[in-house]
Design a protein around this motif. Structure first.
Motif, PDB file in Angstrom:
ATOM      1  N   LEU A  20     -16.692 -36.995 -62.333  1.00 55.16           N
ATOM      2  CA  LEU A  20     -17.584 -38.356 -62.133  1.00 55.16           C
ATOM      3  C   LEU A  20     -18.509 -38.024 -61.142  1.00 55.16           C
ATOM      4  N   LEU A  21     -17.878 -37.485 -59.956  1.00 56.12           N
ATOM      5  CA  LEU A  21     -18.859 -37.346 -58.816  1.00 56.12           C
ATOM      6  C   LEU A  21     -19.747 -36.168 -59.091  1.00 56.12           C
ATOM      7  N   SER A  22     -19.424 -35.232 -59.691  1.00 52.92           N
ATOM      8  CA  SER A  22     -20.086 -34.198 -59.870  1.00 52.92           C
ATOM      9  C   SER A  22     -21.318 -34.766 -61.184  1.00 52.92           C
ATOM     10  N   THR A  23     -20.789 -35.569 -62.062  1.00 55.96           N
ATOM     11  CA  THR A  23     -21.950 -35.854 -62.865  1.00 55.96           C
ATOM     12  C   THR A  23     -23.004 -36.763 -62.275  1.00 55.96           C
ATOM     13  N   TRP A  24     -22.480 -37.475 -61.408  1.00 47.51           N
ATOM     14  CA  TRP A  24     -23.480 -38.297 -60.491  1.00 47.51           C
ATOM     15  C   TRP A  24     -24.499 -37.812 -59.799  1.00 47.51           C
ATOM     16  N   ASN A  25     -23.971 -36.473 -59.241  1.00 47.22           N
ATOM     17  CA  ASN A  25     -24.845 -35.562 -58.305  1.00 47.22           C
ATOM     18  C   ASN A  25     -25.924 -35.313 -59.457  1.00 47.22           C
ATOM     19  N   ASP A  26     -25.682 -34.934 -60.684  1.00 52.49           N
ATOM     20  CA  ASP A  26     -26.643 -34.477 -61.675  1.00 52.49           C
ATOM     21  C   ASP A  26     -27.550 -35.327 -62.127  1.00 52.49           C
ATOM     22  N   ILE A  27     -26.823 -36.745 -62.158  1.00 52.30           N
ATOM     23  CA  ILE A  27     -27.855 -37.908 -62.474  1.00 52.30           C
ATOM     24  C   ILE A  27     -28.692 -37.917 -61.404  1.00 52.30           C
ATOM     25  N   ILE A  28     -28.431 -37.824 -60.008  1.00 51.00           N
ATOM     26  CA  ILE A  28     -29.537 -38.262 -59.060  1.00 51.00           C
ATOM     27  C   ILE A  28     -30.550 -37.197 -58.927  1.00 51.00           C
ATOM     28  N   ARG A  29     -29.942 -35.826 -59.328  1.00 54.52           N
ATOM     29  CA  ARG A  29     -31.133 -34.643 -59.229  1.00 54.52           C
ATOM     30  C   ARG A  29     -32.109 -34.884 -60.425  1.00 54.52           C
ATOM     31  N   SER A  30     -31.561 -35.249 -61.423  1.00 59.38           N
ATOM     32  CA  SER A  30     -32.276 -35.490 -62.773  1.00 59.38           C
ATOM     33  C   SER A  30     -33.535 -36.687 -62.424  1.00 59.38           C
TER      34      SER A  30
ATOM     35  N   ASP B 210     -22.869 -46.226 -53.073  1.00 59.06           N
ATOM     36  CA  ASP B 210     -21.866 -45.798 -52.620  1.00 59.06           C
ATOM     37  C   ASP B 210     -20.962 -45.198 -53.607  1.00 59.06           C
ATOM     38  N   LYS B 211     -20.693 -43.578 -53.355  1.00 58.15           N
ATOM     39  CA  LYS B 211     -20.166 -42.878 -54.219  1.00 58.15           C
ATOM     40  C   LYS B 211     -18.753 -43.106 -54.433  1.00 58.15           C
ATOM     41  N   THR B 212     -17.918 -43.719 -53.389  1.00 57.73           N
ATOM     42  CA  THR B 212     -16.471 -43.955 -53.603  1.00 57.73           C
ATOM     43  C   THR B 212     -16.120 -44.980 -54.501  1.00 57.73           C
ATOM     44  N   SER B 213     -17.203 -45.917 -54.914  1.00 58.47           N
ATOM     45  CA  SER B 213     -16.870 -46.921 -55.846  1.00 58.47           C
ATOM     46  C   SER B 213     -17.335 -46.599 -57.256  1.00 58.47           C
ATOM     47  N   LEU B 214     -17.682 -45.442 -57.390  1.00 62.55           N
ATOM     48  CA  LEU B 214     -18.062 -45.326 -58.792  1.00 62.55           C
ATOM     49  C   LEU B 214     -17.058 -45.169 -59.693  1.00 62.55           C
ATOM     50  N   GLU B 215     -17.316 -45.920 -60.864  1.00 65.79           N
ATOM     51  CA  GLU B 215     -16.260 -45.905 -61.809  1.00 65.79           C
ATOM     52  C   GLU B 215     -16.846 -46.400 -63.209  1.00 65.79           C
ATOM     53  N   ILE B 216     -16.265 -46.223 -64.257  1.00 70.62           N
ATOM     54  CA  ILE B 216     -16.558 -46.841 -65.506  1.00 70.62           C
ATOM     55  C   ILE B 216     -15.581 -47.303 -66.167  1.00 70.62           C
ATOM     56  N   VAL B 217     -15.778 -48.715 -66.594  1.00 70.12           N
ATOM     57  CA  VAL B 217     -14.722 -49.607 -67.099  1.00 70.12           C
ATOM     58  C   VAL B 217     -15.541 -50.243 -68.362  1.00 70.12           C
ATOM     59  N   ASP B 218     -14.685 -50.025 -69.585  1.00 68.99           N
ATOM     60  CA  ASP B 218     -15.284 -50.500 -70.626  1.00 68.99           C
ATOM     61  C   ASP B 218     -16.586 -50.356 -70.773  1.00 68.99           C
ATOM     62  N   GLY B 219     -17.107 -49.157 -70.572  1.00 65.58           N
ATOM     63  CA  GLY B 219     -18.502 -48.743 -71.014  1.00 65.58           C
ATOM     64  C   GLY B 219     -19.401 -49.460 -70.159  1.00 65.58           C
ATOM     65  N   LYS B 220     -19.016 -50.002 -68.606  1.00 63.33           N
ATOM     66  CA  LYS B 220     -19.768 -50.655 -67.867  1.00 63.33           C
ATOM     67  C   LYS B 220     -19.801 -49.885 -66.327  1.00 63.33           C
ATOM     68  N   MET B 221     -20.690 -49.823 -65.633  1.00 63.49           N
ATOM     69  CA  MET B 221     -20.887 -49.244 -64.276  1.00 63.49           C
ATOM     70  C   MET B 221     -21.741 -49.916 -63.211  1.00 63.49           C
ATOM     71  N   THR B 222     -21.025 -50.311 -62.440  1.00 63.08           N
ATOM     72  CA  THR B 222     -21.704 -51.073 -61.229  1.00 63.08           C
ATOM     73  C   THR B 222     -22.054 -50.120 -60.080  1.00 63.08           C
ATOM     74  N   LEU B 223     -23.347 -50.214 -59.574  1.00 62.59           N
ATOM     75  CA  LEU B 223     -23.567 -49.192 -58.453  1.00 62.59           C
ATOM     76  C   LEU B 223     -23.724 -50.432 -57.409  1.00 62.59           C
ATOM     77  N   TYR B 224     -22.906 -49.895 -56.483  1.00 63.59           N
ATOM     78  CA  TYR B 224     -23.120 -50.667 -55.048  1.00 63.59           C
ATOM     79  C   TYR B 224     -23.877 -50.013 -54.167  1.00 63.59           C
ATOM     80  N   PHE B 225     -25.080 -50.713 -53.676  1.00 63.45           N
ATOM     81  CA  PHE B 225     -25.862 -50.352 -52.682  1.00 63.45           C
ATOM     82  C   PHE B 225     -25.505 -50.780 -51.243  1.00 63.45           C
TER      83      PHE B 225
END
Length: 555
Positions: free
Chosen positions: A434-444, A463-478
């Motif tokens: 997920l962290l690797s995919t997140w870095n790809d998203i940031i680069r894109s 915050d990369k440490t709080s990345l998770e996907i639950v039931d198709g939902k993803m909350t991004l914490y700034f």
């Protein structure tokens, strides 16, 4: 073989023939009879209402040898010469192309010469608001005290652009838009003289579309005569103007009032596929909603309409109260179709907003007042509006500051089918992936700019440490409130929202609901980091794409 345009062929030759401006014609006739001609006039008003025509008639009456009740006789040598465009003492200037100080100096040099044929020289300056400030200032003294044998007539559609010092030196006459019955009467007179066959309803449609401009109405009539070979029908006129069949607009408004989102969008797309412009769809629906509003206030206000009051307007007026119609009309009127290439999207967003936003006292189909389901694939902007209206009756999550997907969706049990329609993350199985995919998203997203900011630069603050996907939902914490607010602003734009959503879907191989939050509201305190990032200088730098790599204290 050439022919004269209809509006020129049927241009009025006396004050009596000028349509819809009786308050001006009667005053000018009295001025002619009493020989109280002013040295300067200002004729202002909308296009096609008779300003230049009145100026020419006044010029002809000033020099006529046999005035008839204030009107030019059209028989003397002066009138005949004027009608043929050969009268030397009537000088017309187009200020749009002769707007400089050199042209005004030329006029000042020539006005001292006596008239060649008539008793007075008349200068008609059309589009007078186009004169430059230097030319206008040079014109002041001449306009204030011209020779006794000179009269100036200034014509303009925008008197507010003319210098106040010029306005104060002229007798001002304000021309009004020509009313619907007078336009119809004038068109009827023309077709009778031309021997043209036309349905009365076709003339009504032409008059309705010309917006008070008789010249526009005569131009449309001429085009229709050529197109239909002199046999005008209402259907031909509607098709030519772009109104198409008015019944389809009645049906569209009916679907909107019934909150049928899909049906409304289908009908709009059908109209657009027939070649009707999106701006024309917008205009026709707005006119129909206006007609419904006026009918609800007082049916007598709708003296002229292309719609049938009993079969078209009345059923729509019974579907919603006046406050709801006013709300719909206000929302519909907020959108401008000028200089835009996304007319279809604007129409669809409007329809979604109208059919999903709760109006006072309105209960949507298949809904209860306590719960307002949100249609799938609704854009961030429209969903945000829905959330605002239903938030008062729903409890919000205590740790979330702002979410772009409404929380007011109906609750479902864990074992329901709905929970299985949104799969868990399948292609990204571990935190490292997920962290690797997140870095790809940031680069894109780092190569994509939103409405104001670089989207990738803003998301680097999450915050990369709080990345998770639950039931198709993803909350991004700034971590930083400034970046949170900027991303919040970007996500309110459909363009930026689609860019982010599409990028997440591409890299995660599934649709993900994206929510935004601040890390402090999640229970984690990072005061030292936020203290630095709240600095105005740092916030500006991060807004330009920079991100914090390492923090150092002053010690």
């Amino acid at each position: 073989m050439t022919s004269i345009s209809m509006y020129r062929k049927w241009r009025p030759q006396s004050f009596e023939e000028i349509s819809g401006q009786d308050h001006i014609s009667s005053t000018l006739k009295q001025a002619i009879l009493q020989q109280r001609i002013s040295h300067s006039y200002l004729f202002c008003g909308p296009r096609g209402t008779g300003k230049t025509t009145t100026a020419r008639v006044l010029s002809k009456a000033i020099n006529c040898l046999a005035i008839e009740e204030g009107n030019p006789c059209n028989n003397c040598i002066m009138c005949t010469s004027s009608n043929e465009g050969k009268f030397l003492d009537t000088i017309e200037l187009d200020a749009a192309s002769n707007r400089g100080i050199d042209e005004i100096r030329s006029i000042k040099e020539k006005i001292n010469f006596l008239p060649t044929e008539g008793s007075k020289k008349v200068y008609i300056i059309d589009e007078a608001h186009m004169l430059t400030d230097q030319a206008s200032n040079a014109f002041l003294k001449t306009l204030e005290e011209p020779p006794s044998h000179v009269t100036f007539i200034l014509c303009t559609t925008e008197p507010q652009k003319i210098l106040p010092t010029i306005l104060s030196r002229c007798q001002r006459y304000d021309f009004r838009k020509i009313t619907h019955p007078i336009v119809v009467q004038r068109l009827q007179s023309i077709i009778e003289s031309e021997g043209i066959v036309a349905e009365n309803s076709s003339l009504e449609v032409i008059a309705q579309s010309c917006d008070g401009s008789l010249r526009d109405a005569e131009t449309i009539l001429e085009q229709m005569i050529v197109s239909t070979n002199g046999n005008l029908t209402r259907a031909d006129v509607e098709s030519f103007i772009g109104i198409s069949n008015p019944s389809q607009w009645v049906e569209l408004v009916k679907l909107i009032l019934n909150h049928d989102t899909a049906g409304s969008i289908r009908l709009v797309n059908k109209s657009l596929s027939l070649g009707i412009e999106s701006s024309s769809v917008h205009k026709n629906v707005m006119n129909l909603l206006r007609s419904v509003m006026l009918y609800q206030l007082d049916p007598s206000l709708l003296q002229t309409s292309i719609y049938n009051l009993e079969s078209d307007i009345k059923p729509l007026a019974n579907k919603a109260n006046n406050s709801q119609i006013i709300q719909y009309l206000s929302l519909w009127n907020e959108v401008s179709f000028k200089n835009t290439e996304s007319g279809i999207l604007l129409l669809e967003l409007l329809i979604v907003k109208l059919t999903t936003t709760n109006s006072p006292g309105v209960v949507h189909h298949n809904q209860t007042p306590e719960a307002s389901p949100v249609p799938k694939n609704v854009t961030a902007t429209s969903t945000k509006e829905i959330s605002k209206e239903t938030r008062a009756s729903q409890e919000t999550k205590p740790n979330v500051t702002k979410e772009y997907i409404s929380q007011n969706q109906p609750n479902t049990n864990e074992g329901s089918e709905a929970n299985h329609t949104i799969p868990k993350l399948t292609d990204v199985n571990s935190d490292s992936e997920l962290l690797s995919t997140w870095n790809d998203i940031i680069r894109s997203l780092g190569r994509q700019k939103g409405e104001k900011f670089n989207l990738g630069a803003l998301l680097r603050d999450c915050d990369k440490t709080s990345l998770e996907i639950v039931d198709g939902k993803m909350t991004l914490y700034f971590k930083n409130r400034a970046n949170f607010e900027r991303m919040e602003e970007e996500m309110s734009s459909p363009i930026s929202y689609n860019k982010v959503s599409d990028t997440f879907k591409k890299h995660l191989n599934q649709d993900v609901e994206i929510n935004l939050d601040i890390i402090n509201n999640n229970g984690t305190q990072k005061t030292s980091s936020n203290a630095l990032q709240n600095s105005p200088l740092v916030r500006v730098a991060m807004g330009m794409g920079a991100h914090v790599v390492q923090e150092k204290s002053d010690e």
